[in-house]
Design a protein around this motif. Structure first.
Motif, PDB file in Angstrom:
ATOM      1  N   LYS A  90      23.088  52.274  45.615  1.00 55.09           N
ATOM      2  CA  LYS A  90      23.614  51.327  44.634  1.00 55.09           C
ATOM      3  C   LYS A  90      24.405  50.240  45.349  1.00 55.09           C
ATOM      4  N   TYR A  91      24.669  49.150  44.601  1.00 53.78           N
ATOM      5  CA  TYR A  91      25.472  48.046  45.121  1.00 53.78           C
ATOM      6  C   TYR A  91      26.694  47.877  44.220  1.00 53.78           C
ATOM      7  N   TYR A  92      27.806  47.501  44.830  1.00 53.45           N
ATOM      8  CA  TYR A  92      28.988  47.078  44.089  1.00 53.45           C
ATOM      9  C   TYR A  92      29.275  45.620  44.424  1.00 53.45           C
ATOM     10  N   VAL A  93      29.611  44.838  43.410  1.00 53.29           N
ATOM     11  CA  VAL A  93      30.049  43.460  43.616  1.00 53.29           C
ATOM     12  C   VAL A  93      31.439  43.364  43.009  1.00 53.29           C
ATOM     13  N   ILE A  94      32.442  43.186  43.872  1.00 53.48           N
ATOM     14  CA  ILE A  94      33.824  43.351  43.396  1.00 53.48           C
ATOM     15  C   ILE A  94      34.559  42.018  43.253  1.00 53.48           C
ATOM     16  N   LEU A 111      39.753  52.768  48.024  1.00 55.61           N
ATOM     17  CA  LEU A 111      40.124  51.584  47.258  1.00 55.61           C
ATOM     18  C   LEU A 111      39.357  50.408  47.838  1.00 55.61           C
ATOM     19  N   PHE A 112      38.476  49.807  47.028  1.00 54.75           N
ATOM     20  CA  PHE A 112      37.784  48.585  47.421  1.00 54.75           C
ATOM     21  C   PHE A 112      38.561  47.386  46.883  1.00 54.75           C
ATOM     22  N   VAL A 113      38.815  46.419  47.734  1.00 60.71           N
ATOM     23  CA  VAL A 113      39.454  45.172  47.318  1.00 60.71           C
ATOM     24  C   VAL A 113      38.649  44.006  47.891  1.00 60.71           C
ATOM     25  N   ALA A 114      38.824  42.818  47.290  1.00 64.22           N
ATOM     26  CA  ALA A 114      38.067  41.649  47.743  1.00 64.22           C
ATOM     27  C   ALA A 114      38.951  40.502  48.193  1.00 64.22           C
ATOM     28  N   SER A 115      40.241  40.559  47.866  1.00 60.67           N
ATOM     29  CA  SER A 115      41.098  39.388  48.043  1.00 60.67           C
ATOM     30  C   SER A 115      41.276  38.904  49.478  1.00 60.67           C
ATOM     31  N   TYR A 118      46.649  58.482  52.048  1.00 58.74           N
ATOM     32  CA  TYR A 118      46.216  58.593  50.661  1.00 58.74           C
ATOM     33  C   TYR A 118      44.710  58.394  50.503  1.00 58.74           C
ATOM     34  N   GLY A 119      44.088  57.686  51.403  1.00 58.34           N
ATOM     35  CA  GLY A 119      42.677  57.354  51.289  1.00 58.34           C
ATOM     36  C   GLY A 119      42.382  56.105  52.099  1.00 58.34           C
ATOM     37  N   ARG A 120      41.191  55.588  51.932  1.00 59.70           N
ATOM     38  CA  ARG A 120      40.735  54.470  52.742  1.00 59.70           C
ATOM     39  C   ARG A 120      40.747  53.179  51.922  1.00 59.70           C
ATOM     40  N   VAL A 121      41.234  52.091  52.521  1.00 61.64           N
ATOM     41  CA  VAL A 121      41.212  50.764  51.907  1.00 61.64           C
ATOM     42  C   VAL A 121      40.131  49.945  52.607  1.00 61.64           C
ATOM     43  N   ILE A 122      39.188  49.439  51.818  1.00 59.75           N
ATOM     44  CA  ILE A 122      38.075  48.683  52.389  1.00 59.75           C
ATOM     45  C   ILE A 122      37.928  47.355  51.658  1.00 59.75           C
ATOM     46  N   CYS A 123      37.864  46.275  52.426  1.00 62.71           N
ATOM     47  CA  CYS A 123      37.405  44.984  51.913  1.00 62.71           C
ATOM     48  C   CYS A 123      36.086  44.673  52.608  1.00 62.71           C
ATOM     49  N   PRO A 124      35.043  44.363  51.856  1.00 66.85           N
ATOM     50  CA  PRO A 124      33.740  44.133  52.484  1.00 66.85           C
ATOM     51  C   PRO A 124      33.600  42.786  53.164  1.00 66.85           C
ATOM     52  N   GLY A 125      34.604  41.918  53.020  1.00 58.85           N
ATOM     53  CA  GLY A 125      34.494  40.564  53.542  1.00 58.85           C
ATOM     54  C   GLY A 125      34.028  39.619  52.455  1.00 58.85           C
ATOM     55  N   SER A 126      33.344  38.566  52.859  1.00 57.28           N
ATOM     56  CA  SER A 126      32.947  37.528  51.916  1.00 57.28           C
ATOM     57  C   SER A 126      31.495  37.149  52.136  1.00 57.28           C
ATOM     58  N   ILE A 127      30.767  37.003  51.039  1.00 54.45           N
ATOM     59  CA  ILE A 127      29.385  36.549  51.125  1.00 54.45           C
ATOM     60  C   ILE A 127      29.293  35.029  51.017  1.00 54.45           C
ATOM     61  N   GLY A 128      29.860  34.460  49.954  1.00 52.37           N
ATOM     62  CA  GLY A 128      29.651  33.038  49.687  1.00 52.37           C
ATOM     63  C   GLY A 128      30.777  32.117  50.062  1.00 52.37           C
TER      64      GLY A 128
END
Length: 253
Positions: free
Chosen positions: A36-40, A171-175, A186-196
């Motif tokens: 699956k894909y997530y778009v955050i 925790l996924f964040v985009a900012s 507590y867990g892992r914090v991931i930002c996937p970076g930026s596409i556009g």
């Protein structure tokens, strides 16, 4: 191994999104099982393909492939009165003039159905990958739109960010727009970076692949340099601010 793909900050940049989706298909052909894909967040907001981006994501949502949540600029569109006759409310928002002009353009290009699509998107992502519970938000857990998570910070910083949602494994964040992969108690914090919306001149578009069992993340670069001239021409032809061209090439106005 099974993965999820996590994307963010499309910002109405259809050529960049198309290249990212193409890259995902290439990875599948190489043997990656991407379930699956997530778009955050920030699916629209700056660049001149908002309707096309929504049409692309709507097809994926219809096939149960992708889950999408709202970002800061998406929220600016969603916050308008559904019966509003125009986007003049955007003038009251606390953004630079070039962003206001881009948001007004986006509001008009989306039309009523497109704006309703944005309003129907959730603010938070709550899901399970493998045996792990995950939480996603554009900004930060306590401030979903205006909150910001910084890159390259000490572990204690990310523990503070993660604490409000410590019952989740990720925790996924985009900012930040920059890739982040921080392990905390507590867990892992991931930002996937930026596409556009490139974070800087020397940073390519990126998205994340996350192993659903180990939760290890890898960042995948996407090259759409050849398409940037076409995007530039579209910005000019649509009469959008020249600051958007600077962002396209340099990551900032």
């Amino acid at each position: 191994m099974v993965y999820v793909a996590v994307l963010a900050n499309i910002n109405g940049n259809l050529p960049a999104l198309a290249k990212a989706l193409e890259k995902i298909e290439e990875l599948k052909e190489e043997g990656y099982e991407i379930e699956k894909y997530y778009v955050i967040g920030n699916i629209v907001g700056l660049f001149p393909y908002p309707k096309e981006v929504l049409d692309t994501l709507d097809d994926l949502i219809g096939n149960n492939i992708v889950k999408v949540i709202r970002g800061e600029f998406d929220q600016a569109i969603a916050a308008s009165d559904p019966h509003s006759e125009g986007p003049d409310y955007i003038d009251r928002l606390n953004y630079p003039d070039y962003i206001k002009k881009a948001l007004k353009y986006t509001w008009e290009k989306l039309d009523h159905d497109g704006r309703e699509f944005i309003r129907d998107l959730p603010i938070y992502l709550v899901d399970k990958i493998g045996k792990n519970d995950i939480f996603g938000v554009y900004g930060s857990p306590l401030n979903p739109f205006e909150g910001q998570v910084l890159p390259d910070q000490p572990t204690s910083y990310y523990e503070t960010i993660m604490r409000p949602v410590k019952e989740y494994e990720i925790l996924f964040v985009a900012s930040p727009r920059y890739p982040v992969n921080a392990m905390t108690r507590y867990g892992r914090v991931i930002c996937p970076g930026s596409i556009g919306y490139p974070p800087g001149k020397n940073h390519k578009a990126t998205f994340a692949l996350v192993d659903v069992d180990t939760l290890h993340a890898k960042f995948i670069e996407v090259d759409y340099e050849d398409e940037k001239k076409l995007i530039e021409e579209k910005i000019k032809n649509e009469g959008l601010p020249e600051e958007l061209i600077k962002i396209l090439y340099h990551g900032k106005a």
